[in-house]
Design an enzyme around this catalytic site. Structure first.
Site, mmCIF file in Angstrom:
data_model
loop_
_atom_site.group_PDB
_atom_site.id
_atom_site.type_symbol
_atom_site.label_atom_id
_atom_site.label_comp_id
_atom_site.label_asym_id
_atom_site.label_seq_id
_atom_site.Cartn_x
_atom_site.Cartn_y
_atom_site.Cartn_z
ATOM 1 N N GLU A 102 0.881 -1.180 0.000
ATOM 2 C CA GLU A 102 0.000 0.000 0.000
ATOM 3 C C GLU A 102 0.907 1.215 0.000
ATOM 4 O O GLU A 102 1.473 1.576 1.037
ATOM 5 C CB GLU A 102 -0.894 -0.008 1.252
ATOM 6 C CG GLU A 102 -1.833 -1.185 1.353
ATOM 7 C CD GLU A 102 -2.896 -1.169 0.273
ATOM 8 O OE1 GLU A 102 -3.129 -0.106 -0.332
ATOM 9 O OE2 GLU A 102 -3.467 -2.231 -0.002
ATOM 10 N N CYS A 128 -2.295 9.263 2.441
ATOM 11 C CA CYS A 128 -1.944 8.615 1.170
ATOM 12 C C CYS A 128 -3.032 8.845 0.144
ATOM 13 O O CYS A 128 -2.748 9.023 -1.034
ATOM 14 C CB CYS A 128 -1.717 7.120 1.390
ATOM 15 S SG CYS A 128 -3.088 6.288 2.160
HETATM 16 P P1 NDP Z 1 8.249 4.999 4.711
HETATM 17 O O1 NDP Z 1 8.252 4.216 3.448
HETATM 18 O O2 NDP Z 1 9.375 5.923 4.964
HETATM 19 O O3 NDP Z 1 8.191 4.024 5.978
HETATM 20 C C1 NDP Z 1 7.166 3.081 6.163
HETATM 21 C C2 NDP Z 1 7.630 2.014 7.136
HETATM 22 O O4 NDP Z 1 8.686 1.264 6.552
HETATM 23 C C3 NDP Z 1 8.175 2.566 8.440
HETATM 24 O O5 NDP Z 1 7.802 1.710 9.487
HETATM 25 C C4 NDP Z 1 9.659 2.539 8.196
HETATM 26 O O6 NDP Z 1 10.399 2.510 9.380
HETATM 27 C C5 NDP Z 1 9.799 1.230 7.447
HETATM 28 N N1 NDP Z 1 11.018 1.086 6.672
HETATM 29 C C6 NDP Z 1 11.863 2.053 6.219
HETATM 30 N N2 NDP Z 1 12.879 1.492 5.504
HETATM 31 C C7 NDP Z 1 12.665 0.163 5.499
HETATM 32 C C8 NDP Z 1 13.331 -0.954 4.916
HETATM 33 N N3 NDP Z 1 14.434 -0.820 4.166
HETATM 34 N N4 NDP Z 1 12.819 -2.180 5.106
HETATM 35 C C9 NDP Z 1 11.686 -2.349 5.835
HETATM 36 N N5 NDP Z 1 11.018 -1.350 6.412
HETATM 37 C C10 NDP Z 1 11.485 -0.101 6.242
HETATM 38 O O7 NDP Z 1 6.856 5.748 4.725
HETATM 39 P P2 NDP Z 1 6.335 6.814 5.770
HETATM 40 O O8 NDP Z 1 6.309 6.238 7.131
HETATM 41 O O9 NDP Z 1 7.064 8.080 5.535
HETATM 42 O O10 NDP Z 1 4.812 6.974 5.313
HETATM 43 C C11 NDP Z 1 4.400 7.856 4.341
HETATM 44 C C12 NDP Z 1 4.160 7.146 3.021
HETATM 45 O O11 NDP Z 1 3.206 6.125 3.226
HETATM 46 C C13 NDP Z 1 3.559 8.060 1.981
HETATM 47 O O12 NDP Z 1 4.170 7.830 0.725
HETATM 48 C C14 NDP Z 1 2.098 7.622 1.937
HETATM 49 O O13 NDP Z 1 1.465 7.896 0.719
HETATM 50 C C15 NDP Z 1 2.216 6.169 2.203
HETATM 51 N N6 NDP Z 1 0.959 5.622 2.719
HETATM 52 C C16 NDP Z 1 0.245 4.757 1.938
HETATM 53 C C17 NDP Z 1 -0.979 4.292 2.369
HETATM 54 C C18 NDP Z 1 -1.769 3.322 1.546
HETATM 55 O O14 NDP Z 1 -2.618 2.645 2.118
HETATM 56 N N7 NDP Z 1 -1.569 3.203 0.247
HETATM 57 C C19 NDP Z 1 -1.544 4.713 3.651
HETATM 58 C C20 NDP Z 1 -0.701 5.589 4.398
HETATM 59 C C21 NDP Z 1 0.510 6.022 3.924
HETATM 60 P P3 NDP Z 1 10.949 3.871 9.999
HETATM 61 O O15 NDP Z 1 9.809 4.859 10.021
HETATM 62 O O16 NDP Z 1 11.347 3.451 11.346
HETATM 63 O O17 NDP Z 1 12.062 4.332 9.103
#
Ligand code: NDP
Length: 496
Positions: A243, A277
């Site tokens: 997502e 999102c």
């Molecule tokens: P990120 O992609 O930065 O992070 C999402 C999660 O992934 C966090 O828990 C993060 O940890 C973790 N993460 C980061 N790097 C890695 C890796 N290499 N391997 C595994 N996990 C990892 O997104 P954001 O938290 O900034 O969220 C915003 C984004 O989410 C926007 O693009 C938004 O559009 C999208 N989104 C999509 C939705 C949907 O349903 N389609 C709903 C809500 C948001 P950490 O934060 O600790 O770095």
């Protein structure tokens, strides 16, 4: 009983209030070994959880739902403090979570229960059944913008489908994630450890979860991280549901209720500081109603202020993206209807509306994830549809049209559309949630969301043998083939 894996890495994670910078929680950074221990524990409890009936699992999920409801004040306060959103928005997020958990709990039996299907004429001596089985252990990795809504859409449905879950919240909303997951055990003191557990840390902790032998990863976050997750999961052929981000379009047709459309666009774009999102990022308004729409939009935003109607930017880094997109829009022919570059006052950003920016600008092409909106004037609904579709993303969309809403919606290359309202699809648990293209694939929510966390098992059982008609055998007789050919001709041959 603990629902949390033991911490191993020494430097803890400090979660801060984005409005004040104050540290509000210090949490462990779980190492790869700690993540593995959590997954192993989840694996140990998986057969017990999968062995319960749908009704028994529903009872656990509904007690969790009630616990979250009964601790709403505490949870809402925590969401407000750690994520920054206003209390009312935090409460609404919780209300949707309760709806989703309850829906998943109550519908799993119907959606995933045993299904008989017709065996067809050639196999008419068989009984054919389809059974959905749990996958085992599901890893859920979540973002910070909807810190309980997004994991509920994955973890709630995965649990209802009979899987155990290890959840890794965003580093920015880890305390909320811990509250959410630990509530399951607190609501159900008799549940085995590891049915729903939480690991905290940074990206490395999430990456470790991808490599810990889980049976599926449900990831919600940015497209860039989604690609890394998929690459890591490819090493072990671990399936993923992704997502990801969006650049959602909003179409205002000539027959739209323009005032209602402006109100919806204002809220859809600015609520949660635009950090949604499925938030509205681009409006395409037809020339006939453009001036009326812009005037109504200006009125709708007149009293909308960060700090009251919505909170600060949760992630400091996102402020730079917002500033860059506003500057880029202005350099590419855009004019400001509301706000401008001065609206960026970290950690807050005031509403910004940019009009008739070039479609190639970053403000139109890239996810901004801030309280900004581009509005483009178009000559026809067809032009609006083709511009709405001219994006690598394909998450959601909105259409305002009194008569043609559904027709327009059907032409949009997205996973979800609201017609004459905004973001409503996300509040209806029975509607699947997900996108196409750079917005990811797979579905959470609804029946599809339950099936996403199960594997299909097809079973054909021979009820009786037809003498001389063993088609799937070296003992097949010539007479059997001759009868078969006549049957096949009857069923599939040219009509005479
Ligand atoms: P990120 O992609 O930065 O992070 C999402 C999660 O992934 C966090 O828990 C993060 O940890 C973790 N993460 C980061 N790097 C890695 C890796 N290499 N391997 C595994 N996990 C990892 O997104 P954001 O938290 O900034 O969220 C915003 C984004 O989410 C926007 O693009 C938004 O559009 C999208 N989104 C999509 C939705 C949907 O349903 N389609 C709903 C809500 C948001 P950490 O934060 O600790 O770095």
């Amino acid at each position: 009983m603990t629902q949390t894996a033991p911490p191993v890495v020494s430097d803890p994670l400090r979660s801060v209030n984005p409005a004040t910078g104050e540290v509000i929680a210090v949490l462990p950074v779980h190492s790869a070994e700690a993540v593995q221990a959590a997954v192993d524990q989840a694996r140990e409890s998986a057969p017990w959880w999968a062995g319960l009936s749908f009704g028994e699992r529903a009872a656990y999920l509904l007690r969790w739902r009630t616990y979250l409801h009964d601790h709403a004040d505490e949870l809402v306060e925590l969401i407000h403090t750690e994520n920054g959103k206003p209390h009312e928005d935090a409460y609404l997020e919780l209300a949707l979570v309760l709806e989703h958990i309850a829906w998943a709990a109550k519908h799993a039996s119907k959606v995933l229960g045993r299904r008989r299907v017709g065996p067809g004429l050639l196999m008419s001596n068989h009984q054919a059944v389809v059974e959905q089985r749990p996958l085992g252990v599901v890893g859920v990795i979540g973002p910070w913008n909807y810190p309980i809504y997004t994991p509920a859409g994955s973890a709630g449905y995965a649990l209802a489908a009979g899987n155990t879950v290890v959840f890794k919240p965003s580093e920015h909303t880890s305390a909320i994630g811990v509250f959410f997951a630990e509530a399951f055990g607190l609501a159900n003191p008799d549940v085995r450890p590891g049915v729903l557990s939480v690991v905290t840390g940074f990206g490395e902790t999430g990456a470790a979860l991808c490599r810990a032998g889980v049976n599926k990863i449900a990831f919600t976050g940015s497209t860039a991280t989604g690609k890394k997750i998929m690459a890591a999961c490819a090493e072990t052929l671990t399936p993923v549901v992704l997502e990801l981000g969006g650049k959602d379009a909003f179409i205002v047709a000539p027959d739209a209720d323009v005032t209602a459309a402006a109100d919806a666009a204002a809220w859809g774009a600015m609520a949660n500081s635009g950090q949604t999102c499925v938030g509205v990022e681009r409006v395409y308004v037809t020339r006939d109603v453009r001036d009326k729409f812009l005037a109504a939009l200006q009125r709708s935003l007149r009293n909308v202020r960060p700090g009251t109607e919505y909170g600060p930017m949760t992630m400091p880094g996102q402020v730079d993206v917002v500033r860059r997109h506003i500057a880029d829009a202005l350099e590419h022919g855009g004019t400001t209807l509301v706000g401008g570059l001065d609206s960026v006052r970290p950690p807050y950003v005031e509403p910004v509306v940019l009009v008739d920016t070039d479609e190639t600008s970053a403000a139109v092409q890239e996810e901004t994830f801030g309280p900004t909106l581009t509005v483009r004037t178009v000559d026809s609904v067809n032009e609006a549809i083709s511009l709405a579709n001219a994006t690598r993303y394909g998450l959601a969309s909105t259409v305002f049209s009194r008569k043609h809403g559904l027709d327009i919606a059907r032409q949009l290359r997205v996973g979800m559309t609201s017609v004459n309202s905004v973001l409503s699809f996300g509040a209806i648990p029975a509607l699947p949630f997900g996108g196409v293209g750079d917005s990811g694939f797979g579905r959470i929510h609804g029946a599809e969301g339950l099936r996403e966390f199960s594997r299909t098992h097809s079973i054909a059982r021979q009820r009786f043998a037809v003498p001389g008609m063993a088609l799937l055998s070296f003992r097949r007789s010539r007479a059997a083939m001759s009868i078969t050919k006549r049957l096949v001709k009857l069923m599939h041959g040219r009509a005479r």
